[in-house]
Structures are given as C-alpha cells and as structure tokens.
Enzyme design. Structure first.
Site, mmCIF file in Angstrom:
data_model
loop_
_atom_site.group_PDB
_atom_site.id
_atom_site.type_symbol
_atom_site.label_atom_id
_atom_site.label_comp_id
_atom_site.label_asym_id
_atom_site.label_seq_id
_atom_site.Cartn_x
_atom_site.Cartn_y
_atom_site.Cartn_z
ATOM 1 N N GLN A 75 25.033 -9.636 32.007
ATOM 2 C CA GLN A 75 23.622 -9.371 31.690
ATOM 3 C C GLN A 75 22.853 -8.900 32.926
ATOM 4 O O GLN A 75 21.655 -9.162 33.050
ATOM 5 C CB GLN A 75 22.980 -10.621 31.089
ATOM 6 C CG GLN A 75 23.356 -10.860 29.641
ATOM 7 C CD GLN A 75 22.834 -9.742 28.729
ATOM 8 O OE1 GLN A 75 21.846 -9.076 29.007
ATOM 9 N NE2 GLN A 75 23.529 -9.520 27.623
ATOM 10 N N SER A 76 23.518 -8.200 33.807
ATOM 11 C CA SER A 76 22.893 -7.778 35.058
ATOM 12 C C SER A 76 21.687 -6.867 34.840
ATOM 13 O O SER A 76 21.789 -5.794 34.240
ATOM 14 C CB SER A 76 23.929 -7.045 35.910
ATOM 15 O OG SER A 76 23.308 -6.391 36.994
#
Ligand SMILES: *Cc1c(COP(=O)(O)O)cnc(C)c1O
Length: 327
Positions: A75-76
């Site tokens: 989920q960067s």
C-alpha cells in the site's frame, strides 16, 4: 552555499501548500498548533513524496531516463505517487512492492493501476531481495536501449531529502507572513527523508526550530535521519551541523509498521470532527496521536508554535480498517 532554488527540479505539485492554525484544536489543548497541508499538494491524493520526486525525477530526466522503478509496501503511497508523477512526465513506471499484507486490490493498488504502473508483488521481508530483482529487470531494459531510474524506498536519498528542506523554507516564508515563531516541526517518520529534510531546512531557514519525527516503524531512525540530512546539506555545499537537541525521534509505531493502532483512532476521529481533516492509520494518524500525547504531557518545550506536516496517505483509509472507529 548553493541556493536550494538552483538545484534542478521539475514542477509536479501545487506549491506552496496551505498553512494555517488549527483553531479548535489549539483552543482545546492550550497550545498553538499549525498544520502544513502537504496532503493538498495537487497530485493524486497528495502527500510528501511529491516534493522529493520533484528533485528525483528532474535528475532522472537529466540522465535521459525513460523508465522509473521504485519499491515500497503493497500500500505504498510513495510508489503510487511515483506512478502518478512519472505518468505526468511521460515516463514509464514499474513498481516492485512487498507482497506482505496485501489485502486485495484496494487503496493504492487501485490507484497504481489507474496511473498505468504495472505492479510486481515480491514475496520477501527484505528490500535487498527487491532491489536485486529491480536491478535484474533494469539491466534487461537497458540492454535494449532504455534508461532506468531506480528510486529507493520512500525516495529517501540525499537528493529526495532536499524536498523537505525546501518545504521548511516554504513554511518559513508562510510563518513570517503569519507573524508567528515556529518552535517545532513535527512529521511522521517512515523512511527518514522527510524528517531529515525538515532538520536541514530548520537549520537553514527556521533558526531555533526543533524537529520531531514520529517513527511509524519500530526501527532506530536517528542515524538514518542524521545521515540523510548531512548528505542533503553536502548537495547544497552548506556547512550544517545538526545539534543533538534539535532532533527528537519518538516511537509511534504501536503494534507495528502499517498495522493500525487502536490507540491512535480517537485522535484521527477528533481531527476529522473538529477541523474536517482526514488522517490515515499508517502514518499521519499515528504521528498526530503522538503529537497530541506530547502536548498533553507538556512536551515541545519553549514558546514557539508547533507545526504538524500533514504528509498525505488517505488511500490507506480505503485499504484497511480503522480499529475502534465505530460510533
Ligand atoms: C512516506 C510517508 C511518510 C514518511 O515519510 P518518510 O520521508 O518516508 O519518512 C509519512 N506520511 C505518509 C503519508 C507517507 O506516505
């Protein structure tokens, strides 16, 4: 010293971002607390990586790169913003993300797709494995005539760190216009570049201001932050010696990196319900909860006002639960 404005930079965000006093919160806690809205920087859902990318992608363009590789967690925010910025500059972007904690095609993974960046999920706990994989693929592309820019985790290189030295300068101008004295700059610390840039920028443009990094990852950051600040200072040929007392790193990771902390939820709800501002459960929510805990405990000594850098991250709200948020 080199003027920071002379370092090559490509315009990606809408700067300056808004800077204003959180009136309701300041009244409630008896301390002047300001917010720097880097979540409103005009790219995707906003966030701190845009300032770093303005420097990093200018370098990539100067190097003749047509492709950008970067990495991060599944989920960067950094990976998503790199995809958005690369697309705007007409560069290809490929993301190498950690497979751990993938919770389906939600949040930033949806945005990565919208921005046209292919994602390779790598099943490892060690970023060195990912860098190896990235390197192999870059070598293959370069053998076919492409040029690849490799951006490490969070864009936290000395060059990327300049983004937050520039942010501190921007904030100094706004603070001057508002007639306030800045005593403390506070941000989440994830890979270190933001805090490092603020440390350098405070030293150069906000004399007397101290920097607090709210660490959202349970690892020692002090040395990383000091090294990045020194590296960024060297790029500016600035004689900069951070004092021990100018940097404070507090542990706000709670149950772990990217694991929402139920203890931070009340602070997230309070800011939403008093000031209308959204925080995320991975970075800004934990950092803001840490800030309030410090204020309540009588921290942030001195008379200067406190400035919280809102570093973005809203997409996480659509990828994970906010524990304890039900009314
Ligand atoms: C990456 C990130 C941070 C941390 O910044 P670093 O420069 O990596 O320390 C803070 N907040 C958000 C929302 C982020 O995406």
């Amino acid at each position: 010293m080199r003027n920071i404005a002379s370092v090559p930079r490509v315009s990606l965000g809408l700067f300056p971002t808004p800077f204003y006093k959180l009136e309701a919160i300041s009244a409630r806690y008896g301390r002047n607390i300001w917010i720097k809205r880097d979540d409103l920087c005009g790219v995707a859902l906003g966030g701190n990586k845009v300032r770093k990318l303005e420097f990093l992608l200018a370098q990539a363009q100067a190097d003749g790169c047509d492709t950008v590789f970067t990495t991060g967690g599944a989920q960067s925010n950094h990976a998503m913003l790199t995809a958005a910025c690369a697309a705007r500059l007409g560069m290809d972007c490929k993301l190498f993300l950690k497979d751990r904690g993938v919770t389906g095609r939600r949040g930033n993974l949806v945005l990565d797709e919208i921005y046209g960046a292919p994602v390779r999920l790598v099943d490892t706990d060690d970023y060195q494995d990912i860098y190896r994989e990235m390197e192999a693929e870059a070598a293959g592309l370069e053998a076919r005539g492409h040029r690849c820019c490799r951006i490490p985790l969070g864009g936290s290189t000395p060059l990327g760190t300049l983004g937050y030295a520039a942010a501190a300068r921007e904030c100094a101008v706004q603070a001057m216009a508002a007639g306030i004295r800045v005593g403390h700059l506070v941000s989440a610390t994830g890979s270190g570049g933001t805090t490092a840039g603020l440390l350098l920028g405070a030293g150069l443009f906000l004399p007397g201001a101290r920097v607090t990094g709210m660490a959202v990852d349970p690892q020692p950051f002090r040395e990383t932050v000091l090294d990045l600040a020194a590296g960024a200072a060297a790029l500016l040929e600035a004689s900069f010696q951070p004092q021990e007392k100018d940097l404070q790193i507090l542990d706000c990771a709670g149950p772990g990196y990217a694991v929402p902390d139920p203890a931070a939820t009340p602070a997230i709800l309070e800011l939403a319900r008093t000031e209308g501002i959204l925080l995320d459960p991975v970075y800004t929510g934990k950092a803001w909860a840490g800030l309030l805990a410090q204020v309540k405990a009588g921290g942030f000594e001195g008379e200067g006002d406190i400035v919280f850098f809102h570093t973005g991250g809203a997409a996480a709200l659509f990828a994970m639960d906010l524990p304890g948020a039900s009314n």
